[in-house]
Design an enzyme around this catalytic site. Structure first.
Site, PDB file in Angstrom:
ATOM      1  CE  LYS A 259      -3.733  -2.440   2.329  1.00 20.82           C
ATOM      2  NZ  LYS A 259      -4.371  -2.783   3.608  1.00 20.82           N
TER       3      LYS A 259
ATOM      4  CD  GLN B  18      -3.186  -4.556   6.704  1.00 19.14           C
ATOM      5  OE1 GLN B  18      -3.173  -3.569   5.985  1.00 19.14           O
ATOM      6  NE2 GLN B  18      -3.780  -5.679   6.344  1.00 19.14           N
TER       7      GLN B  18
ATOM      8  CG  ASP C 171      -9.051   0.008   4.954  1.00 23.47           C
ATOM      9  OD1 ASP C 171      -8.766  -0.256   3.765  1.00 23.47           O
ATOM     10  OD2 ASP C 171      -8.316  -0.281   5.916  1.00 23.47           O
TER      11      ASP C 171
END
Ligand code: NDP
Length: 293
Positions: free
Chosen positions: A52, A96, A119
């Site tokens: 990412k 994460q 997200d």
């Protein structure tokens, strides 16, 4: 059989994102900025976060990674999120998953300012998605939608079977495919580990989305001739043959399913790359103030 090529689509979209990021830099005097928090040293998480961050640099975004040891307290983590929420030069914030057991992922998800939740996991964004309002769509389902769009896959009136009902993939995917829009307008069946006659249900699908987390779970007997098959699975196995020391397998037995499918995503080179593109698109939208002004 034709490939739904995540590498091709993601590269194409990343060129567009790069041009837009340059425009934002010119106007605002700063790059779109994604902040990631990583707790612990899980091999999969390390790889995903590194990818990412690398992709941010590639498209001209700024990226910042905050790392914590497994022993970090929930309070410490929530305080850091609070601090980043308030930072005017941060457009997107991701934490994460998975997190260590002593940290409640729901508290963490809800602590992130929904306007920076690129997200798309915050209840506000999920609620707005349900109502077809502007929101950050969870990155993996968003990536899949972009891929279907790129290849102009017909979805209206089709039977879409989603296998797996996680909050981040299966459940939102089932909502998105049933919305009155393109891609969408499917008749959706959402299945999970308690589903009876799973094989029969999957066999009746025009579009299969496999998000289970079990290598080669969807076999050729379960797939109808001509079906579109989307493989979300990322199952890592140790390998002495690859440079990285592991090999990725999907949830679909690609070798045997591909000859029956009209379109299919490979693993790697499919949904994984599109997930990152979804994240970049959401971060860009945040930097542009496109969703929440
Ligand atoms: P979860 O573990 O959260 O969910 C798995 C789902 O599969 C659950 O709903 C579970 O059912 C269902 N399931 C498990 N066993 C069966 C079974 N025998 N029959 C039917 N359903 C079953 O997984 P995620 O959604 O987070 O991830 C799924 C896969 O996708 C993983 O391999 C993950 O690594 C990968 N992934 C890939 C991404 C990408 O970018 N390509 C992004 C995110 C995930 P139940 O709810 O009843 O337990």
């Amino acid at each position: 059989m034709q490939l739904l090529d995540g590498k091709f689509v993601s590269e194409k979209l990343k060129q567009e994102i790069t041009a837009e990021a340059a425009g934002i830099l010119a106007v605002k005097g700063r790059k779109p900025h994604l902040v990631a928090i990583l707790v612990g040293h899980d091999g999969g998480s390390e790889t995903y976060v590194a990818s990412k961050m690398k992709n941010c640099e590639k498209v001209g975004f700024k990226s910042t990674l905050y790392r914590y040891e497994e022993t970090v307290t929930e309070a410490e983590l929530l305080n850091k999120i609070d601090e980043i929420n308030k930072d005017e030069e941060t457009d997107g914030l991701i934490v994460q998953l998975p997190l260590p057991k002593h940290i409640d992922p729901e508290k963490v998800t809800e602590k992130i300012d929904y306007r920076k939740d690129v997200d798309g996991f915050h209840p506000v964004n999920l609620g707005r998605m349900m109502r077809n309002l502007p929101c950050y769509i969870p990155a993996t389902p968003y990536g899949i939608l972009m891929m279907l769009e790129e290849y102009k896959i017909e979805t209206s009136g089709k039977h879409c079977v989603v296998v797996g009902r996680s909050n981040i993939v299966g459940s939102p995917m089932s909502v998105l495919m049933s919305r009155n829009t393109y891609p969408g307008n499917c008749t959706v069946t959402l299945t999970h580990s308690k589903t009876r006659n799973l094989e029969e249900i999957v066999r009746s699908a025009d579009i299969v989305v496999a998000a289970i987390g079990k290598k080669n779970f969807i076999n050729a007997d379960m797939v109808k001739e001509g079906a579109v098959v989307i493989d979300v699975g990322m199952n890592r196995e140790i390998s002495s043959v690859t440079k990285s020391g592991y090999k990725l397998y999907g949830d679909v037995d690609f070798e045997n399913v591909a000859p029956k499918a009209s379109w299919i995503t490979p693993v790697p080179g499919g949904v994984g790359l599109m997930t990152i593109t979804g994240l970049l698109k959401n971060t860009l939208a945040s930097a542009k103030g496109e969703i929440y002004r």
